[in-house]
Design an enzyme around this catalytic site. Structure first.
Site, mmCIF file in Angstrom:
data_model
loop_
_atom_site.group_PDB
_atom_site.id
_atom_site.type_symbol
_atom_site.label_atom_id
_atom_site.label_comp_id
_atom_site.label_asym_id
_atom_site.label_seq_id
_atom_site.Cartn_x
_atom_site.Cartn_y
_atom_site.Cartn_z
ATOM 1 C CD GLU A 1 52.502 -15.210 -5.684
ATOM 2 O OE1 GLU A 1 52.361 -14.668 -4.976
ATOM 3 O OE2 GLU A 1 52.570 -16.034 -6.821
ATOM 4 C CG HIS B 1 48.825 -12.552 -6.119
ATOM 5 N ND1 HIS B 1 49.118 -13.581 -6.230
ATOM 6 C CD2 HIS B 1 48.994 -11.951 -7.200
ATOM 7 C CE1 HIS B 1 50.180 -13.792 -7.835
ATOM 8 N NE2 HIS B 1 49.964 -12.027 -8.031
ATOM 9 C CB SER C 1 56.758 -14.231 -15.840
ATOM 10 O OG SER C 1 57.166 -14.107 -14.928
ATOM 11 N N GLY D 1 55.340 -16.365 -11.503
ATOM 12 C CA GLY D 1 56.796 -16.958 -10.562
ATOM 13 C C GLY D 1 56.933 -18.117 -11.984
ATOM 14 C CG ASN E 1 52.435 -8.890 -5.543
ATOM 15 O OD1 ASN E 1 53.255 -8.759 -4.469
ATOM 16 N ND2 ASN E 1 51.734 -10.055 -6.064
ATOM 17 C CE LYS F 1 54.278 -12.325 -6.636
ATOM 18 N NZ LYS F 1 54.540 -13.407 -7.653
ATOM 19 C CD GLU G 1 49.444 -11.035 -11.774
ATOM 20 O OE1 GLU G 1 50.599 -10.062 -11.755
ATOM 21 O OE2 GLU G 1 49.206 -11.272 -10.383
HETATM 22 C C1 3PY Z 1 53.805 -11.981 -10.723
HETATM 23 O O1 3PY Z 1 54.695 -11.458 -12.356
HETATM 24 O O2 3PY Z 1 54.454 -13.241 -10.742
HETATM 25 C C2 3PY Z 1 52.777 -11.613 -10.238
HETATM 26 O O3 3PY Z 1 52.567 -12.803 -10.022
HETATM 27 C C3 3PY Z 1 52.247 -10.202 -10.647
HETATM 28 O O4 3PY Z 1 51.480 -10.306 -9.432
#
Ligand code: 3PY
Length: 251
Positions: free
Chosen positions: A97, A95, A213, A173, A10, A12, A167
């Site tokens: 975010e 997601h 992460s 992040g 991903n 982003k 997640e």
């Molecule tokens: C991350 O690992 O920071 C994610 O959000 C993967 O989508």
């Protein structure tokens, strides 16, 4: 993992078109012998570049969002058919975010998911709790609820077009990773939720990724767990050697 893994990057809001070309060209030789499925989810503006560069390779291309309506007055949005026309095969949906910063709700996640499936693409549905939820002891209820609402109206047959990514928001992040046991526990809970909604055949076949992460250093341990069938990778997917290490750990 008991199932063939899916490793999806991903990206982003990272990489210009020029950077996309460089990263994918680096990745192609590193990923070519992968024993797992490999996907890169890139910004809309890089989709065409990514699809063209990965033609004839084992790398598939995904988008990071998709609107639920077919067309119309939705400034700034992209429809499912715009993506399929371009050769996109996967779309990340819900997601954290998008839930945190762009007003995404369980209800809109459900609509987007169905639009992706109806267009013949595979949805990577993200669910996961915030730190506060975990501290309040409601991880199970929350993740089960997110899963149930997102899958509302999705038939058992269409479930084969869904990957779920667990997640935990506190691991996104932040550099904090869930332990492999924590990740496996919630992935197993999602699988049990899906079994209740459908049946064991459907839940056994479902790919459930861990995200948050996951990196070159911790991937092997996370992926060794029976209910973790791959990863949705943030920052580590932006470096070809790191992403390749994760792909190898899943192969
Ligand atoms: C991350 O690992 O920071 C994610 O959000 C993967 O989508």
């Amino acid at each position: 993992a008991l199932r063939k893994a899916v490793i999806a990057g991903n990206w982003k809001m990272n990489n210009t078109r020029v950077e996309t070309k460089a990263l994918i060209e680096d990745l192609i030789p590193l990923a070519k012998d992968a024993g797992c499925d490999v996907v890169v989810c890139v910004p809309f503006t890089n989709l065409e570049t990514a699809v063209n560069l990965t033609k004839g390779t084992n790398i598939k291309v995904g988008a990071q969002n998709c609107h639920f309506e077919a067309k119309g007055a939705f400034t700034g949005e992209i429809s499912a058919s715009m993506l399929t026309e371009m050769g996109v095969e996967y779309v990340v949906i819900g997601h954290s975010e998008r839930r945190q910063y762009f007003g995404e709700t369980d209800a809109t996640v459900n609509k987007r998911l169905k639009a992706v499936i109806d267009a013949g693409m595979t949805a990577i549905l993200c669910v996961g709790e915030m730190l506060e939820d975990r501290e309040n002891g409601i991880t199970e209820e929350l993740v089960a609820m997110q899963t149930k609402i997102a899958l509302g109206g999705v038939s058992k047959e269409d479930l084969s077009k869904v990957i779920i990514a667990y997640e935990p928001v506190w691991a996104i992040g932040t550099g904090k990773t869930a332990t492999a046991d924590q990740a496996n526990e919630v992935c197993a809970l999602i699988r049990a939720t899906v079994e209740k909604l459908y049946d064991k055949e459907a839940s056994d076949a479902l790919t459930i990724q861990y995200g948050g992460s996951m990196n070159a250093g911790n991937a092997a341990e996370l992926l060794s767990k029976p209910d973790v069938d791959g990863g949705l990778i943030g920052g580590a997917s932006l470096k070809a050697p790191d992403f390749a290490t994760i792909i190898n750990a899943a192969s």
